[in-house]
Write a protein that holds these residues in place. Sequence first.
Motif, PDB file in Angstrom:
ATOM      1  N   ALA A 147       0.837  -1.204   0.000  1.00  0.00           N
ATOM      2  CA  ALA A 147       0.000   0.000   0.000  1.00  0.00           C
ATOM      3  C   ALA A 147       0.874   1.257   0.000  1.00  0.00           C
ATOM      4  N   PHE A 148       2.069   1.160   0.568  1.00  0.00           N
ATOM      5  CA  PHE A 148       3.028   2.269   0.617  1.00  0.00           C
ATOM      6  C   PHE A 148       4.411   1.717   0.290  1.00  0.00           C
ATOM      7  N   ARG A 149       5.342   2.597  -0.059  1.00  0.00           N
ATOM      8  CA  ARG A 149       6.709   2.149  -0.351  1.00  0.00           C
ATOM      9  C   ARG A 149       7.243   1.365   0.848  1.00  0.00           C
ATOM     10  N   PRO A 150       7.827   0.191   0.593  1.00  0.00           N
ATOM     11  CA  PRO A 150       8.380  -0.594   1.694  1.00  0.00           C
ATOM     12  C   PRO A 150       9.449   0.186   2.455  1.00  0.00           C
ATOM     13  N   ALA A 151       9.400   0.103   3.757  1.00  0.00           N
ATOM     14  CA  ALA A 151      10.355   0.822   4.611  1.00  0.00           C
ATOM     15  C   ALA A 151      11.568  -0.070   4.870  1.00  0.00           C
ATOM     16  N   THR A 152      12.328  -0.321   3.810  1.00  0.00           N
ATOM     17  CA  THR A 152      13.521  -1.152   3.912  1.00  0.00           C
ATOM     18  C   THR A 152      14.718  -0.351   3.421  1.00  0.00           C
ATOM     19  N   THR A 153      15.894  -0.825   3.759  1.00  0.00           N
ATOM     20  CA  THR A 153      17.109  -0.168   3.299  1.00  0.00           C
ATOM     21  C   THR A 153      17.242  -0.300   1.790  1.00  0.00           C
ATOM     22  N   ARG A 154      16.943  -1.462   1.262  1.00  0.00           N
ATOM     23  CA  ARG A 154      17.028  -1.714  -0.181  1.00  0.00           C
ATOM     24  C   ARG A 154      15.729  -2.349  -0.647  1.00  0.00           C
ATOM     25  N   LEU A 155      15.254  -1.898  -1.791  1.00  0.00           N
ATOM     26  CA  LEU A 155      14.059  -2.480  -2.385  1.00  0.00           C
ATOM     27  C   LEU A 155      14.400  -3.829  -3.002  1.00  0.00           C
ATOM     28  N   ARG A 156      13.397  -4.674  -3.086  1.00  0.00           N
ATOM     29  CA  ARG A 156      13.558  -5.956  -3.775  1.00  0.00           C
ATOM     30  C   ARG A 156      12.926  -5.855  -5.159  1.00  0.00           C
ATOM     31  N   GLU A 157      13.495  -6.568  -6.082  1.00  0.00           N
ATOM     32  CA  GLU A 157      12.934  -6.660  -7.422  1.00  0.00           C
ATOM     33  C   GLU A 157      11.464  -7.071  -7.323  1.00  0.00           C
ATOM     34  N   GLY A 158      10.588  -6.331  -7.976  1.00  0.00           N
ATOM     35  CA  GLY A 158       9.165  -6.656  -7.963  1.00  0.00           C
ATOM     36  C   GLY A 158       8.364  -5.976  -6.865  1.00  0.00           C
ATOM     37  N   ASP A 159       9.035  -5.271  -5.927  1.00  0.00           N
ATOM     38  CA  ASP A 159       8.278  -4.484  -4.945  1.00  0.00           C
ATOM     39  C   ASP A 159       7.508  -3.413  -5.710  1.00  0.00           C
ATOM     40  N   ALA A 160       6.229  -3.241  -5.382  1.00  0.00           N
ATOM     41  CA  ALA A 160       5.384  -2.295  -6.119  1.00  0.00           C
ATOM     42  C   ALA A 160       4.442  -1.585  -5.159  1.00  0.00           C
ATOM     43  N   TRP A 161       4.195  -0.299  -5.415  1.00  0.00           N
ATOM     44  CA  TRP A 161       3.310   0.475  -4.545  1.00  0.00           C
ATOM     45  C   TRP A 161       2.721   1.647  -5.320  1.00  0.00           C
ATOM     46  N   PRO A 162       1.530   2.103  -4.915  1.00  0.00           N
ATOM     47  CA  PRO A 162       0.906   3.248  -5.583  1.00  0.00           C
ATOM     48  C   PRO A 162       1.240   4.570  -4.901  1.00  0.00           C
ATOM     49  N   LEU A 163       1.288   5.615  -5.700  1.00  0.00           N
ATOM     50  CA  LEU A 163       1.399   6.994  -5.222  1.00  0.00           C
ATOM     51  C   LEU A 163       0.245   7.767  -5.847  1.00  0.00           C
ATOM     52  N   LEU A 164      -0.440   8.574  -5.062  1.00  0.00           N
ATOM     53  CA  LEU A 164      -1.514   9.382  -5.606  1.00  0.00           C
ATOM     54  C   LEU A 164      -0.933  10.359  -6.616  1.00  0.00           C
TER      55      LEU A 164
END
Length: 117
Positions: free
Chosen positions: A24-41
């Motif tokens: 629902a929101f950008r993952p709060a991780t140090t590095r994103l994983r391939e395929g992580d996806a999230w919406p922005l208004l």
Amino acid sequence: MSLAGDRQAIAAALSTAPDVTGHAFRPATTRLREGDAWPLLGTLERGPGMSWAASWRVLVALPTDGVKSAEWVDSHYQDLVDALEGADVGFVDRIEPVTIPDGDAERYALQITMRSE
């Protein structure tokens, strides 16, 4: 539907595409994983009467290697469109590669622009 409900519905739809994890929101991780996806208004525009139509930008993290990134797009973009449009969360208008911050570096992502119907 509320914006929070739309965000959740988009995340759930994204998770139905192969190799994609919707958030629902950008993952709060140090590095994103391939395929992580999230919406922005994107925008809210006044429709007929007192209704509002939302547009969304959906970001999907791509592999860090340029060739693998291009191959990932080639094999996944239609699945992403089908997942989003099949879940009736909006209509996909545009898909383009962009760079996004990722820790202390940048990486490529797909930016999907969509609007509510």
